[in-house]
Motif scaffolding. Structure first.
Motif, short mmCIF file in Angstrom:
data_model
loop_
_atom_site.label_atom_id
_atom_site.label_comp_id
_atom_site.label_asym_id
_atom_site.label_seq_id
_atom_site.Cartn_x
_atom_site.Cartn_y
_atom_site.Cartn_z
N LEU A 356 0.88 -1.18 0.00
CA LEU A 356 0.00 0.00 0.00
C LEU A 356 0.91 1.22 0.00
CD1 LEU A 356 -2.74 -0.67 2.72
CD2 LEU A 356 -3.01 -0.78 0.25
N SER A 357 0.78 2.07 -0.99
CA SER A 357 1.62 3.28 -1.00
C SER A 357 1.11 4.25 0.06
CB SER A 357 1.58 3.94 -2.38
OG SER A 357 0.32 4.55 -2.59
N ALA A 358 2.00 5.16 0.46
CA ALA A 358 1.59 6.19 1.43
C ALA A 358 0.53 7.09 0.82
CB ALA A 358 2.81 7.01 1.85
N LEU A 359 0.67 7.37 -0.48
CA LEU A 359 -0.36 8.20 -1.14
C LEU A 359 -1.73 7.54 -0.99
CD1 LEU A 359 1.48 9.28 -4.41
CD2 LEU A 359 0.67 10.81 -2.61
N ARG A 360 -1.77 6.22 -1.22
CA ARG A 360 -3.04 5.49 -1.10
C ARG A 360 -3.58 5.57 0.33
NH1 ARG A 360 -5.65 0.48 -2.76
NH2 ARG A 360 -7.79 1.17 -3.11
N LEU A 361 -2.69 5.42 1.30
CA LEU A 361 -3.13 5.45 2.70
C LEU A 361 -3.75 6.80 3.05
CD1 LEU A 361 -0.06 3.57 4.23
CD2 LEU A 361 -2.43 2.76 4.30
N PHE A 362 -3.09 7.89 2.61
CA PHE A 362 -3.64 9.22 2.89
C PHE A 362 -4.94 9.45 2.11
CE2 PHE A 362 -1.00 11.83 5.68
CZ PHE A 362 0.07 10.97 5.89
N TYR A 363 -5.01 8.90 0.90
CA TYR A 363 -6.27 8.98 0.14
C TYR A 363 -7.40 8.27 0.89
CZ TYR A 363 -9.78 7.40 -3.20
OH TYR A 363 -10.98 7.09 -3.81
N LEU A 364 -7.11 7.05 1.38
CA LEU A 364 -8.16 6.27 2.06
C LEU A 364 -8.68 6.98 3.31
CD1 LEU A 364 -6.70 2.64 1.79
CD2 LEU A 364 -8.65 3.60 0.52
N ALA A 365 -7.80 7.74 3.96
CA ALA A 365 -8.20 8.43 5.20
C ALA A 365 -8.83 9.80 4.93
CB ALA A 365 -6.99 8.60 6.11
N THR A 366 -8.93 10.18 3.64
CA THR A 366 -9.54 11.48 3.32
C THR A 366 -10.60 11.30 2.21
OG1 THR A 366 -7.65 11.99 1.83
CG2 THR A 366 -7.55 12.84 4.08
N LEU A 367 -10.20 11.48 0.96
CA LEU A 367 -11.20 11.42 -0.13
C LEU A 367 -11.83 10.04 -0.28
CD1 LEU A 367 -12.66 12.89 -2.42
CD2 LEU A 367 -10.80 12.18 -3.96
N GLY A 368 -11.02 8.97 -0.06
CA GLY A 368 -11.58 7.62 -0.17
C GLY A 368 -12.75 7.44 0.79
#
Ligand code: GUN
Ligand code: ZN
Length: 442
Positions: A356-368
């Motif tokens: 899981l990339s860090a970008l994906r993790l931050f996405y999941l905790a915001t826009l996702g």
């Protein structure tokens, strides 16, 4: 000490200069989805985003006398969204047990009993909201207890800070201690009363909240499903397929169901604005049904590791294009921090050979999460007109974080350091609808 809402003149344009990051799409599938400005400017007015972009470009659009809040060196991102946690469990976080069902019996039900006392509920709600804001979480999907007043206490607290929150009264009429049992009829009546009073009052949103299939009779599930149909704008939240013993129990209670998820499906409870916590022991049929119905998953890594429930399969979830978000699941979860939650999510994926990339993790905790809640455009990023919920992250919050981030060579590396090494200490300030709702003490 109570956090106060500190607002500069609400109607005047406010500008914030910092490194700026938000997402317009899922970075795992779209390389253009990351909006990143090394020297950025976030402009807001009346609690909404006017613009987010490069400082040099946007500065020219501002009147000469506009005050620019200087957060240079810090990182501004949208506030975190935690899609599943229990506020009545605040006081029993970190209580070990031999799996989910003994944990519920031994710690959870006794602590939730205390919410019959409204004074206690108010005191816990205040602490709980303070803690969310300290961790940079500006929106959460929250379970109350079975007591109607517990939800009232939570919403009053959230409303007093002008936060966008979702909450609901737990519906539970069997397989629990009698001191926590409601009935099918009272649970439906009380839920409807809460919907009428609180749904869309200011920024508050309501969720119909049957705890999980084992603690609801068929008639309670029936009444919950009627509410779900009558109020398509209202959320639905529950648990599914968390633990193998729980899955076996559901099989014995609902022998006609094809799977645990199918119990909810058979009541018409799979739909947009439904949030299912855990989803560990789903099969591909279940995953397809969730995708088809836009039912969302709250992935709860700290909780699942703590109770030994299992490892969420990100790869299979992605294969089925499921709506994903991250959640703490306090009090089975061991932290209120979404940074800490990212850390554990990363390791859960790693255990299954998935990166899981860090970008994906931050996405999941915001826009996702915002997408999972059908709230894109309202929260989760800095699109024009979105509500100005944002946090200021301090990349030097601890000596180790400062040392490690000082030589990060890419945005991905910087964010990865934050996810692995960060926690509440990294949150310098939290803003809700453009107002300060938390400032870290020195
Ligand atoms: N399943 C039913 N209730 C609960 C709860 O309170 N926490 C967790 N983790 N799972 C549940
Ligand atoms: Zn839960």
């Amino acid at each position: 000490m109570r956090t106060t809402v500190e607002c500069h003149n609400k109607n005047i344009i406010q500008a914030y200069r910092a490194r700026l990051l938000h997402f317009t799409n899922d970075p795992a599938y779209d390389q253009q989805s990351t909006a990143w400005f090394e020297d950025g400017l976030l402009i807001i007015a009346e609690g909404k985003v006017i613009a987010a972009g490069n400082y040099d470009q946007l500065k020219q659009t501002l009147a000469e006398d506009t005050v620019i809040h200087d957060y240079r060196g810090k990182l501004i991102i949208p506030g975190f969204i935690d899609t599943h946690l229990h506020y009545p469990q605040t006081d029993m976080i970190a209580s070990p047990a031999d799996g989910l069902l003994p944990w519920l019996e031994r710690y959870t039900f006794p602590i939730e009993r205390k919410f019959a006392d409204t004074n206690y509920a108010h005191e816990v709600a205040q602490f709980f909201v303070d803690e969310l804001l300290r961790c940079g979480t500006t929106t959460a999907m929250v379970y109350g207890s079975v007591h109607q007043e517990s939800v009232e206490a939570f919403f009053l607290e959230s409303e007093s800070r002008n936060l966008r929150m979702v909450a609901g009264k737990v519906m539970m009429d069997r397989n629990c201690p009698t001191f926590l049992q409601d009935s099918a009829e009272t649970s439906a009546l009380q839920t409807e009363t809460i919907i009428k009073k609180w749904h869309r009052r200011g920024r508050q949103l309501v969720a119909i909240t049957p705890r999980f299939a084992p603690t609801s009779s068929e008639s309670q599930l029936q009444l919950a499903s009627e509410l779900v149909r009558a109020y398509p704008e209202v959320y639905l939240q529950t648990h599914v397929s968390e633990n193998v013993n729980e899955v076996a129990w559901v099989k014995s209670l609902f022998p006609k169901a094809r799977s645990y998820l199918d119990v909810y499906d058979s009541y018409g409870m799979l739909r947009p604005k439904s949030m299912y916590a855990h989803c560990i022991w789903l099969d591909d049929n279940d995953r397809t049904r969730m995708m088809q119905t836009q039912s969302a998953v709250a992935v709860c890594p700290t909780s699942n590791l703590f109770l030994g429930s299992g490892l969420f399969d990100f790869e299979r979830a992605d294969k089925h294009q499921q709506l994903l978000s991250l959640a703490t699941d306090v009090g089975a979860g061991t932290s209120f921090s979404m940074l800490h939650t990212m850390n554990e999510a990363y390791k859960v994926a790693r255990m299954q050979g998935t990166h899981l990339s860090a970008l994906r993790l931050f996405y999941l905790a915001t826009l996702g999460a915002a997408r999972s809640m059908q709230l894109e455009g309202t929260i989760g990023n800095f699109s024009t007109g979105a509500e100005a919920d944002f946090i200021v992250l301090d990349l030097s919050a601890t000596p180790l974080l400062a040392r490690r981030t000082s030589h990060a060579e890419s945005l991905e590396e910087l964010l990865f350091c934050l996810a692995m090494l960060g926690d509440d200490r990294a949150v310098l300030a939290t803003y809700a609808a453009g107002c300060v709702v938390h400032k870290r003490a020195h």
